[in-house]
Design a protein around this motif. Structure first.
Motif, PDB file in Angstrom:
ATOM      1  N   ASP A  94      43.292  22.191  36.176  1.00  0.00           N
ATOM      2  CA  ASP A  94      43.846  23.524  36.353  1.00  0.00           C
ATOM      3  C   ASP A  94      42.896  24.413  37.133  1.00  0.00           C
ATOM      4  OD1 ASP A  94      46.063  22.812  34.938  1.00  0.00           O
ATOM      5  OD2 ASP A  94      45.459  23.785  33.082  1.00  0.00           O
ATOM      6  N   ARG A  95      43.482  25.259  37.968  1.00  0.00           N
ATOM      7  CA  ARG A  95      42.710  26.246  38.709  1.00  0.00           C
ATOM      8  C   ARG A  95      43.547  27.496  38.855  1.00  0.00           C
ATOM      9  NH1 ARG A  95      43.065  25.333  45.065  1.00  0.00           N
ATOM     10  NH2 ARG A  95      45.277  24.960  45.173  1.00  0.00           N
ATOM     11  N   THR A  96      42.888  28.577  39.126  1.00  0.00           N
ATOM     12  CA  THR A  96      43.571  29.850  39.295  1.00  0.00           C
ATOM     13  C   THR A  96      43.694  30.133  40.779  1.00  0.00           C
ATOM     14  OG1 THR A  96      42.636  30.643  37.228  1.00  0.00           O
ATOM     15  CG2 THR A  96      43.468  32.298  38.731  1.00  0.00           C
ATOM     16  N   GLU A  97      44.902  30.558  41.176  1.00  0.00           N
ATOM     17  CA  GLU A  97      45.101  30.942  42.567  1.00  0.00           C
ATOM     18  C   GLU A  97      46.143  32.045  42.650  1.00  0.00           C
ATOM     19  OE1 GLU A  97      47.691  28.186  45.109  1.00  0.00           O
ATOM     20  OE2 GLU A  97      46.680  26.811  43.726  1.00  0.00           O
ATOM     21  N   THR A  98      46.240  32.640  43.818  1.00  0.00           N
ATOM     22  CA  THR A  98      47.219  33.689  44.036  1.00  0.00           C
ATOM     23  C   THR A  98      48.605  33.062  44.061  1.00  0.00           C
ATOM     24  OG1 THR A  98      45.624  34.990  45.293  1.00  0.00           O
ATOM     25  CG2 THR A  98      47.949  35.550  45.584  1.00  0.00           C
ATOM     26  N   ALA A  99      49.440  33.467  43.097  1.00  0.00           N
ATOM     27  CA  ALA A  99      50.787  32.919  42.982  1.00  0.00           C
ATOM     28  C   ALA A  99      51.815  33.795  43.679  1.00  0.00           C
ATOM     29  CB  ALA A  99      51.160  32.762  41.510  1.00  0.00           C
ATOM     30  N   GLY A 100      51.455  35.051  43.948  1.00  0.00           N
ATOM     31  CA  GLY A 100      52.378  35.966  44.594  1.00  0.00           C
ATOM     32  C   GLY A 100      51.730  37.317  44.814  1.00  0.00           C
ATOM     33  N   PHE A 101      52.488  38.202  45.474  1.00  0.00           N
ATOM     34  CA  PHE A 101      51.939  39.525  45.782  1.00  0.00           C
ATOM     35  C   PHE A 101      53.066  40.529  45.971  1.00  0.00           C
ATOM     36  CE2 PHE A 101      52.442  37.171  49.709  1.00  0.00           C
ATOM     37  CZ  PHE A 101      53.147  38.059  50.515  1.00  0.00           C
ATOM     38  N   ALA A 102      52.693  41.785  45.814  1.00  0.00           N
ATOM     39  CA  ALA A 102      53.595  42.908  46.088  1.00  0.00           C
ATOM     40  C   ALA A 102      52.854  43.838  47.042  1.00  0.00           C
ATOM     41  CB  ALA A 102      53.975  43.644  44.805  1.00  0.00           C
ATOM     42  N   GLU A 103      53.311  43.887  48.308  1.00  0.00           N
ATOM     43  CA  GLU A 103      52.680  44.739  49.314  1.00  0.00           C
ATOM     44  C   GLU A 103      53.098  46.190  49.116  1.00  0.00           C
ATOM     45  OE1 GLU A 103      54.032  43.021  52.980  1.00  0.00           O
ATOM     46  OE2 GLU A 103      52.292  41.713  53.096  1.00  0.00           O
ATOM     47  N   TYR A 104      52.175  47.087  49.414  1.00  0.00           N
ATOM     48  CA  TYR A 104      52.472  48.508  49.271  1.00  0.00           C
ATOM     49  C   TYR A 104      51.807  49.328  50.354  1.00  0.00           C
ATOM     50  CZ  TYR A 104      47.804  48.829  47.050  1.00  0.00           C
ATOM     51  OH  TYR A 104      46.452  48.771  46.786  1.00  0.00           O
ATOM     52  N   HIS A 105      52.283  50.547  50.483  1.00  0.00           N
ATOM     53  CA  HIS A 105      51.666  51.554  51.338  1.00  0.00           C
ATOM     54  C   HIS A 105      51.373  52.745  50.436  1.00  0.00           C
ATOM     55  CE1 HIS A 105      50.683  53.964  54.810  1.00  0.00           C
ATOM     56  NE2 HIS A 105      51.487  54.899  54.349  1.00  0.00           N
ATOM     57  N   LEU A 106      50.118  53.174  50.417  1.00  0.00           N
ATOM     58  CA  LEU A 106      49.682  54.270  49.558  1.00  0.00           C
ATOM     59  C   LEU A 106      49.444  55.509  50.406  1.00  0.00           C
ATOM     60  CD1 LEU A 106      48.827  54.871  46.609  1.00  0.00           C
ATOM     61  CD2 LEU A 106      46.523  54.183  47.256  1.00  0.00           C
ATOM     62  N   SER A 107      50.047  56.644  50.000  1.00  0.00           N
ATOM     63  CA  SER A 107      49.894  57.874  50.761  1.00  0.00           C
ATOM     64  C   SER A 107      50.213  59.085  49.894  1.00  0.00           C
ATOM     65  CB  SER A 107      50.841  57.851  51.972  1.00  0.00           C
ATOM     66  OG  SER A 107      50.766  59.063  52.687  1.00  0.00           O
ATOM     67  N   ARG A 139      58.747  30.791  36.558  1.00  0.00           N
ATOM     68  CA  ARG A 139      57.796  31.042  35.467  1.00  0.00           C
ATOM     69  C   ARG A 139      57.754  32.514  35.057  1.00  0.00           C
ATOM     70  NH1 ARG A 139      52.429  27.929  37.468  1.00  0.00           N
ATOM     71  NH2 ARG A 139      51.539  29.274  35.860  1.00  0.00           N
ATOM     72  N   GLY A 140      58.624  33.336  35.663  1.00  0.00           N
ATOM     73  CA  GLY A 140      58.647  34.756  35.307  1.00  0.00           C
ATOM     74  C   GLY A 140      57.526  35.574  35.899  1.00  0.00           C
ATOM     75  N   LEU A 141      56.847  35.019  36.891  1.00  0.00           N
ATOM     76  CA  LEU A 141      55.688  35.710  37.467  1.00  0.00           C
ATOM     77  C   LEU A 141      56.082  36.928  38.278  1.00  0.00           C
ATOM     78  CD1 LEU A 141      53.482  32.661  38.496  1.00  0.00           C
ATOM     79  CD2 LEU A 141      53.326  34.075  36.439  1.00  0.00           C
ATOM     80  N   GLY A 142      57.267  36.922  38.891  1.00  0.00           N
ATOM     81  CA  GLY A 142      57.724  38.096  39.642  1.00  0.00           C
ATOM     82  C   GLY A 142      57.846  39.309  38.732  1.00  0.00           C
ATOM     83  N   GLY A 143      58.429  39.105  37.566  1.00  0.00           N
ATOM     84  CA  GLY A 143      58.563  40.196  36.604  1.00  0.00           C
ATOM     85  C   GLY A 143      57.214  40.683  36.091  1.00  0.00           C
ATOM     86  N   LEU A 144      56.306  39.748  35.822  1.00  0.00           N
ATOM     87  CA  LEU A 144      54.961  40.140  35.382  1.00  0.00           C
ATOM     88  C   LEU A 144      54.242  40.925  36.463  1.00  0.00           C
ATOM     89  CD1 LEU A 144      53.778  36.859  33.600  1.00  0.00           C
ATOM     90  CD2 LEU A 144      54.440  39.027  32.521  1.00  0.00           C
ATOM     91  N   LEU A 145      54.434  40.512  37.714  1.00  0.00           N
ATOM     92  CA  LEU A 145      53.823  41.213  38.841  1.00  0.00           C
ATOM     93  C   LEU A 145      54.378  42.624  38.955  1.00  0.00           C
ATOM     94  CD1 LEU A 145      52.104  41.368  41.413  1.00  0.00           C
ATOM     95  CD2 LEU A 145      53.937  40.135  42.600  1.00  0.00           C
ATOM     96  N   ALA A 146      55.702  42.760  38.876  1.00  0.00           N
ATOM     97  CA  ALA A 146      56.319  44.085  38.965  1.00  0.00           C
ATOM     98  C   ALA A 146      55.821  44.982  37.844  1.00  0.00           C
ATOM     99  CB  ALA A 146      57.840  43.955  38.914  1.00  0.00           C
ATOM    100  N   ARG A 147      55.842  44.483  36.608  1.00  0.00           N
ATOM    101  CA  ARG A 147      55.394  45.276  35.465  1.00  0.00           C
ATOM    102  C   ARG A 147      53.927  45.698  35.629  1.00  0.00           C
ATOM    103  NH1 ARG A 147      57.544  45.933  30.595  1.00  0.00           N
ATOM    104  NH2 ARG A 147      58.921  44.125  30.827  1.00  0.00           N
ATOM    105  N   GLY A 148      53.076  44.763  36.019  1.00  0.00           N
ATOM    106  CA  GLY A 148      51.657  45.080  36.173  1.00  0.00           C
ATOM    107  C   GLY A 148      51.412  46.126  37.249  1.00  0.00           C
ATOM    108  N   ALA A 149      52.094  45.981  38.383  1.00  0.00           N
ATOM    109  CA  ALA A 149      51.921  46.938  39.483  1.00  0.00           C
ATOM    110  C   ALA A 149      52.443  48.317  39.086  1.00  0.00           C
ATOM    111  CB  ALA A 149      52.633  46.436  40.733  1.00  0.00           C
ATOM    112  N   LEU A 150      53.605  48.354  38.431  1.00  0.00           N
ATOM    113  CA  LEU A 150      54.186  49.640  38.033  1.00  0.00           C
ATOM    114  C   LEU A 150      53.389  50.290  36.900  1.00  0.00           C
ATOM    115  CD1 LEU A 150      57.932  48.655  38.312  1.00  0.00           C
ATOM    116  CD2 LEU A 150      56.663  50.190  39.841  1.00  0.00           C
TER     117      LEU A 150
END
Length: 118
Positions: free
Chosen positions: A35-48, A66-77
Motif C-alpha cells: 500500500d502507498r498513498t497517492e493523489t486520488a483526485g482534486f478539486a480546482e478552485y480560484h480564490l479571490s 470508493r466515495g472519495l469524490g464526496g469526501l473531497l467535496a466535504r473536506g474542501a467545503l
C-alpha cells in the motif's frame, strides 16, 4: 490510512490522498512496499476577495466507487467554511453535492444561489 483532503494553494486545488496497492514508489514518499498513498483526485478552485470558485473536480478512475469524490467535496467545503469563504460552485460535481447536502448551501451567497440552482 484514511483518505485525507489537503489544500495545495500553490496548485489552486484541494487534493484527496488515498491508499492504493501497486508496489511502486509513491509520489508522496511511500516505500514501494504494498500500500502507498497517492493523489486520488482534486478539486480546482480560484480564490479571490473572500470567495472560492470551484471550477473542476476529478477522481482518478482507479479510485472510483470508493466515495472519495464526496469526501473531497466535504473536506474542501468544510475548509472554506472554517476560512469564512463564500463558495461559488461552478463545478457541476461540487454544485450537485451541495444540492444533496443542503446544510452546505449557506456557503453560497444567497443572492447567487438561484444561479446555481440551489
Amino acid at each position: 490510512m484514511d483518505p485525507q483532503v489537503i489544500d495545495r494553494p500553490e496548485k489552486s486545488r484541494y487534493e484527496i490522498l488515498a491508499e492504493t496497492d501497486t508496489g511502486a514508489e509513491s509520489d508522496t514518499g511511500g516505500s514501494g512496499d504494498g500500500d502507498r498513498t497517492e493523489t486520488a483526485g482534486f478539486a480546482e478552485y480560484h480564490l479571490s476577495e473572500g470567495e472560492i470558485a470551484f471550477i473542476h473536480t476529478e477522481i482518478d478512475p482507479r479510485f472510483g466507487g470508493r466515495g472519495l469524490g464526496g469526501l473531497l467535496a466535504r473536506g474542501a467545503l468544510d475548509d472554506a467554511r472554517a476560512r469564512g469563504l463564500r463558495v461559488l460552485p461552478y463545478c457541476p460535481f461540487i454544485r450537485g453535492w451541495i444540492g444533496k447536502h443542503p446544510e452546505y448551501a449557506d456557503l453560497v451567497p444567497e443572492a447567487r444561489r438561484a444561479r446555481f440552482g440551489l
